[in-house]
Motif scaffolding. Structure first.
Motif: not given
Length: 263
Positions: A14-19
């Motif tokens: 999720a951290g990768f996805g939002t960024a």
């Protein structure tokens, strides 16, 4: 640990996805499988994160399973294979959910997937399934766990801890460098983005999970669950601590692209 990695993987993805979704707003919309940042995320999950979990399962089986399975002989092969797979697939799910929410205009909810995943991870780590999660974590061997030993300081120099340090030196800087690079811009420097990404898991994740664990252990199940519900809503509300930290990130899109209304 096997019981927490499913949430950790989701939080990472999720951290990768939002960024990635924010970094891509000024670029042509591409299908998921043509998204180079998605490819980078999958490579990180499969080449860095998943192998670390398998290493721990093989080397420290009792600790990695929270002492539910003292040796590798106590683990069925299908469970180990499923564990390896979910360390990648749950990260993919996290990436896709965060990416979809961002593209739908729900930017705060997209950003929130990361700290919510870390909260779930740390809650299982701290509380477990019977309120002894933190004691299981600080018992480096099943023998120590069964003997009722609780020595957090001693754990810090145990073979388990030393292995975790070595893995952390590779995993954490790589993850922060990639995500921070995708966040950087619109007044947010890469170094500051990396620092913020490091603060979020420990403040919203570990901090909230620790308070929730104390509430459950001191108040009992029903009052504790009520207190936990109030705590989670208060912390993760847009006007709570999560909202305060989210405002440090540029959740608005870059000026060159018209932005849909934020959720």
């Amino acid at each position: 640990m096997v019981q927490v990695d499913v949430f950790w993987s989701y939080a990472i993805g999720a951290g990768f996805g939002t960024a990635a979704a924010r970094a891509a707003v000024a670029e042509p919309v591409r299908p998921l499988l043509s998204d180079r940042r998605f490819t980078t995320t999958v490579l990180f999950l499969s080449c860095v994160f998943a192998p670390s979990g398998l290493w721990l399962v093989w080397q420290f089986t009792g600790w990695e399973t929270m002492h539910a399975a003292p040796t590798t002989a106590d683990l069925p092969a299908w469970l180990v294979a499923t564990f390896a797979m979910t360390n990648v697939t749950q990260g993919i799910v996290g990436y896709c959910v965060a990416r979809h929410l961002w593209r739908s205009g729900h930017r705060y909810l997209s950003w929130l997937q990361m700290p919510l995943g870390y909260f779930a991870m740390f809650f299982v780590l701290a509380y477990g399934w019977d309120g002894t999660g933190y004691r299981r974590f600080f018992a480096p061997t099943t023998a120590a766990w069964r003997a009722g030993e609780f020595d957090p300081l001693g754990f810090l120099t145990s073979p388990v801890a030393l292995t975790l340090y070595g893995m952390g030196v590779v995993l954490i800087p790589t993850m922060l460098w990639l995500q921070a690079g995708w966040w950087a811009g619109d007044g947010l420097a890469r170094a500051r983005a990396g620092a913020l990404l490091l603060v979020v898991p420990f403040s919203l994740g570990l901090g909230t999970a620790a308070v929730a664990t104390v509430a459950l252990r001191t108040l009992g199940v029903l009052p504790g669950l009520l207190a936990c519900a109030v705590l989670v809503v208060t912390v993760f509300h847009p006007r709570g601590l999560a909202g305060l930290l989210a405002r440090a990130f540029p959740l608005t899109t870059r000026r060159s692209v018209p932005a849909p209304s934020a959720a």
